[in-house]
Design an enzyme around this catalytic site. Structure first.
Site, short mmCIF file in Angstrom:
data_model
loop_
_atom_site.label_atom_id
_atom_site.label_comp_id
_atom_site.label_asym_id
_atom_site.label_seq_id
_atom_site.Cartn_x
_atom_site.Cartn_y
_atom_site.Cartn_z
N TRP A 242 5.76 9.12 3.80
CA TRP A 242 5.90 10.58 3.68
C TRP A 242 7.30 11.06 4.06
O TRP A 242 7.86 11.93 3.39
CB TRP A 242 4.83 11.30 4.50
N ASP B 148 7.03 17.20 10.25
CA ASP B 148 5.85 17.20 9.38
C ASP B 148 4.68 16.69 10.23
O ASP B 148 4.62 15.51 10.58
CB ASP B 148 6.08 16.28 8.18
N LYS C 200 -5.82 17.72 6.02
CA LYS C 200 -6.02 16.49 6.77
C LYS C 200 -6.91 16.76 7.98
O LYS C 200 -7.95 16.16 8.14
CB LYS C 200 -4.68 15.90 7.23
C1 LIG Z 1 -0.79 14.26 2.90
C2 LIG Z 1 0.53 14.37 3.50
C3 LIG Z 1 1.59 15.06 2.86
C4 LIG Z 1 1.46 15.64 1.47
O1 LIG Z 1 0.63 16.72 1.46
P1 LIG Z 1 0.24 17.47 0.10
O2 LIG Z 1 -0.47 18.67 0.62
O3 LIG Z 1 -0.63 16.55 -0.68
O4 LIG Z 1 1.48 17.81 -0.62
C5 LIG Z 1 2.79 15.18 3.53
N1 LIG Z 1 2.96 14.64 4.75
C6 LIG Z 1 1.98 13.97 5.39
C7 LIG Z 1 2.23 13.42 6.74
C8 LIG Z 1 0.74 13.82 4.79
O5 LIG Z 1 -0.25 13.15 5.42
#
Ligand SMILES: *Cc1c(COP(=O)(O)O)cnc(C)c1O
Length: 360
Positions: free
Chosen positions: A101, A172, A196
């Protein structure tokens, strides 16, 4: 009702109480004769829902007063672009590459300027976190970017590193948001896609320090992606993901009623510990993440061969487990043990692993 053992990585398990509450108000919210999905985002009732969600989140995560909370669309991947568009004032930024990511985020940022790689765990196959100690951060980096929990590899900075730099830290936190007490004050910006650990897909939560909300952004930045516009309009510049925000509010309330972030931490540590303890002593199953880097949200493991892994995944599906198959890019298995996954689901998984091992 039969609910499966849900180990999905995202969209993922939500607390059953929250789903019931949402179901009860699905058709007729608060006796208003309409659903939250049918409500104007400019109505007083929706503004109350939004404000309530913001207040609960600020309280739960102890977000200081000088940070704004935004509920936006476009998911985590849109933030990969929104961050450099809004914050890369020098045309340069420094990224820690700890997994898939953060690597993707760095690639996206290259469209808007120069990206320094501060550290990378790629040569270790992202089985452990790159150390951030004593890194020399270039002076002209507008910000330092880090992914706190790498969902695909199952490695996590349980404590955010501190850098010897005046540049703000952008984090993030998509897959570890609200899993334990958070260090918002160490960050200039923290964001998390809701699907998540905190809600349904469709909303990304951005927590940004006020002094980083700039007007002089990259000129091509779409209006809806400008933090300044979204902050000025309290996330209501255009139609926000109303239903997803409502659901997040219900999840925040559930967390408050279940011990807050300390309560979540205790539950999540117990679940992860149970899995890692088993993996460390198993003669068949092997953990992928090295001690010291292990995530309490996504536990990755393998039996050592794609055939055996496939056999085990098939068995989990037969027995009512969902989401055990690892990410398609890395194979193996992954158990995502988010807030809403009960300890009993992990106990059931461990006993199935034991059974599989014994039968070999
Ligand atoms: C799932 C995820 C993303 C991407 O998220 P989307 O909403 O599908 O764009 C980005 N960073 C992390 C750490 C993730 O687990």
């Amino acid at each position: 009702m039969n609910r499966v053992y849900n180990f999905n990585a995202g969209p993922a398990a939500l607390p059953e109480e929250v789903l019931q509450k949402a179901a009860n108000s699905l058709v007729n919210y608060n006796g208003l004769g309409l659903s939250v999905m049918e409500m104007s985002h400019r109505s007083h009732d929706f503004e109350t829902i939004l404000e309530d969600a913001q207040n609960r989140l600020r309280d739960l995560a102890q977000i200081p007063e000088n940070y704004r909370i935004l509920f936006l669309q476009g998911g985590g991947c849109q933030q990969f672009a929104a961050v450099p568009m809004n914050l890369m004032s020098t045309g340069k930024a420094a990224y820690v590459i700890s997994g898939t990511w953060s690597k993707k985020a760095a690639q996206e940022a290259k469209m808007y300027g120069e990206v320094y790689t501060l550290a990378s765990g790629e040569d270790q196959n992202f089985s452990c976190l790159p150390s951030c100690e004593g890194l020399a951060v270039p002076e002209d980096a507008s910000y330092i970017y880090l992914c706190q929990n790498e969902t695909i590899h199952g490695i996590e900075y349980r404590t955010l590193p501190v850098f010897d730099s005046a540049a703000p830290l952008v984090v993030d936190a998509s897959s570890c948001f609200l899993s334990e007490p958070m260090e918002v004050a160490k960050c200039g910006l923290m964001y998390a896609g809701a699907q998540k650990n905190v809600g349904p897909a469709g909303v990304v939560i951005v927590i940004i320090r006020e002094d980083l909300i700039r007007e002089d952004v990259w000129p091509g930045t779409p209006t809806v992606m400008r933090y300044s516009i979204q902050a000025k309009n309290n996330s209501l510049y255009n139609t926000p993901p109303c239903w997803s925000i409502y659901m997040c509010g219900l999840v925040f309330e559930w967390i408050q009623q279940n011990g807050g972030l300390k309560g979540m931490q205790a539950r999540n540590e117990a679940k992860a510990q149970m899995l890692y303890d088993f993996l460390d002593k198993s003669s068949l199953f092997k953990p992928k993440a090295k001690p010291g880097s292990r995530s309490i949200m996504n536990v990755t493991f393998s039996c050592g061969s794609p055939e055996l892994d496939a056999e085990f995944v098939a068995l989990t599906q037969e027995r009512g487990f969902v989401g055990i198959k690892g990410h398609r890019s890395v194979g193996g298995m992954r158990a995502s043990t988010y807030n809403a996954v009960p300890l009993e689901a992990v106990e059931a998984l461990v006993s199935l692993m034991q059974e599989f091992e014994n039968n070999r």
